[in-house]
Design a protein around this motif. Structure first.
Motif, short mmCIF file in Angstrom:
data_model
loop_
_atom_site.label_atom_id
_atom_site.label_comp_id
_atom_site.label_asym_id
_atom_site.label_seq_id
_atom_site.Cartn_x
_atom_site.Cartn_y
_atom_site.Cartn_z
N GLU A 31 0.83 -1.21 0.00
CA GLU A 31 0.00 0.00 0.00
C GLU A 31 0.86 1.26 0.00
OE1 GLU A 31 -2.54 -0.21 3.39
OE2 GLU A 31 -3.54 -2.07 2.74
N HIS A 32 1.94 1.23 0.79
CA HIS A 32 2.82 2.39 0.90
C HIS A 32 3.81 2.48 -0.26
CE1 HIS A 32 1.32 3.65 4.69
NE2 HIS A 32 2.00 2.81 5.47
N GLY A 33 3.93 1.41 -1.05
CA GLY A 33 4.95 1.40 -2.09
C GLY A 33 6.35 1.41 -1.53
N MET A 34 6.54 0.72 -0.40
CA MET A 34 7.82 0.70 0.28
C MET A 34 8.50 -0.65 0.12
SD MET A 34 7.09 2.62 3.91
CE MET A 34 8.80 2.44 4.43
N GLY A 35 9.81 -0.62 -0.09
CA GLY A 35 10.59 -1.83 0.03
C GLY A 35 10.86 -2.12 1.49
N MET A 36 11.27 -3.35 1.80
CA MET A 36 11.57 -3.67 3.20
C MET A 36 12.52 -4.85 3.28
SD MET A 36 8.12 -5.52 4.72
CE MET A 36 7.31 -6.86 3.84
N SER A 37 13.12 -4.98 4.47
CA SER A 37 13.97 -6.13 4.79
C SER A 37 13.74 -6.46 6.25
CB SER A 37 15.44 -5.81 4.54
OG SER A 37 16.27 -6.89 4.92
N PHE A 38 13.63 -7.76 6.55
CA PHE A 38 13.55 -8.18 7.95
C PHE A 38 14.08 -9.59 8.10
CE2 PHE A 38 9.39 -9.39 6.21
CZ PHE A 38 9.20 -10.68 6.69
#
Length: 309
Positions: free
Chosen positions: A87-94
């Motif tokens: 929804e935010h158009g964000m990449g991520m890593s976890f």
């Protein structure tokens, strides 16, 4: 020229043994919303972000620890996080504990693009700690009991206009981790960590010295490979076991440009210009001109120390 990637380092405070993944994912989403409001395009969470740091507990039957592992990713518990990122158009890593279909166990991190697709996976290579219960230690650190060493190497991926790499916790202390990615042109290394505030085998080495070594390792790796490094902690007191903070962002000159002071859930956001990596890569750390691999043989030919006769 500039290639700005605005990155959020999303620290998690303590996760207690009794807390479910639903609680943790809700906290991660709240941090993501805060990061988005501050203009972040990419958010980085810690090592083992979905659970407490379970390798501190000894199980005679190691399979008793399998409930801490994720047999699929994404799965229903983390799907809301993937949906919010999309929804935010964000990449991520976890990071999380991975149980493969073949029954193998890894300490794993992933890279996810703006569309919510997993584009990269890394499995922790430099596992610290020990295999069997050790009564001489102040606390147990049983990563070698519950995980296999990673088998994917140190890849680098093209993501969000740059070259991205991952490492996990203890990997940051080993210069080889950075250099293998540096030889692939890495422009940003992201890493999560859960680091006890006291050395279990050296009680006098408290949090101040451990934070010093943490910063030293990350800053040296960034400088010597002309790369950004984003290091993110899970911190605070987990069921009586304290982990240090030290969430920070380091630029390609080895300078800390942002650091989180607390041990609670929190976000720091920084606009990282990936083009800032170019000067170091073209001058003092121009590997093609300056490296002398004919003299580096022992680095890959031996494991332990061999003293001269």
């Amino acid at each position: 020229m500039s290639r700005i990637l605005t990155v959020a380092a999303a620290q998690l405070g303590p996760i207690q043994k009794a807390e479910g993944r639903d609680i943790v994912v809700a906290r991660m989403i709240a941090l993501m919303d805060e990061a988005k409001a501050k203009g972040a395009e990419l958010i980085i969470y810690p090592e083992l972000a979905l659970t407490t740091f379970f390798p501190r507990w000894h199980h005679e039957d190691r399979a008793e620890a399998d409930h801490w592992f994720e047999a699929a990713m994404p799965n229903p518990a983390v799907q809301p996080l993937f949906e919010r990122a999309r929804e935010h158009g964000m990449g991520m890593s976890f990071g999380y504990a991975e149980l493969t279909p073949e029954g193998r166990h890894f300490n794993t991190s992933i890279l996810v693009d703006r569309e919510g697709t997993i584009v990269g996976k890394y499995r922790k290579i430099h596992l610290p700690g020990h295999v069997e219960f050790d009564p001489e230690r102040a606390h147990q650190h049983l990563e070698k009991r519950y995980f296999e060493p990673g088998d994917l190497g140190f890849p680098v991926w093209r993501l969000m206009g740059g070259l991205m790499g991952m490492m996990i916790c203890n990997d940051r202390r080993w210069p080889e981790s950075y250099r293998v990615m540096g030889l692939q042109g890495v422009e940003m290394v992201v890493l999560g960590f859960n680091t006890p505030s006291v050395n279990s085998q050296k009680p006098g080495e408290g949090m101040a010295q451990r934070l010093f070594h943490h910063r030293l390792s990350v800053q040296a790796g960034a400088y010597q490979n002309a790369t950004w490094v984003v290091a993110v902690a899970k911190a605070g007191d987990e069921d009586g076991h304290h982990c240090m903070g030290g969430t920070l962002i380091v630029n390609p000159d080895g300078e800390i440009v942002a650091e989180l002071e607390s041990e609670a859930d929190g976000v720091i956001v920084h606009a990282c210009d990936l083009d800032d990596t170019r000067f170091g890569k073209a001058t003092i750390f121009d590997f093609k001109r300056h490296r002398r691999i004919e003299h580096y043989g022992p680095i890959t030919a031996q494991v332990g120390v061999i003293e001269p006769e």
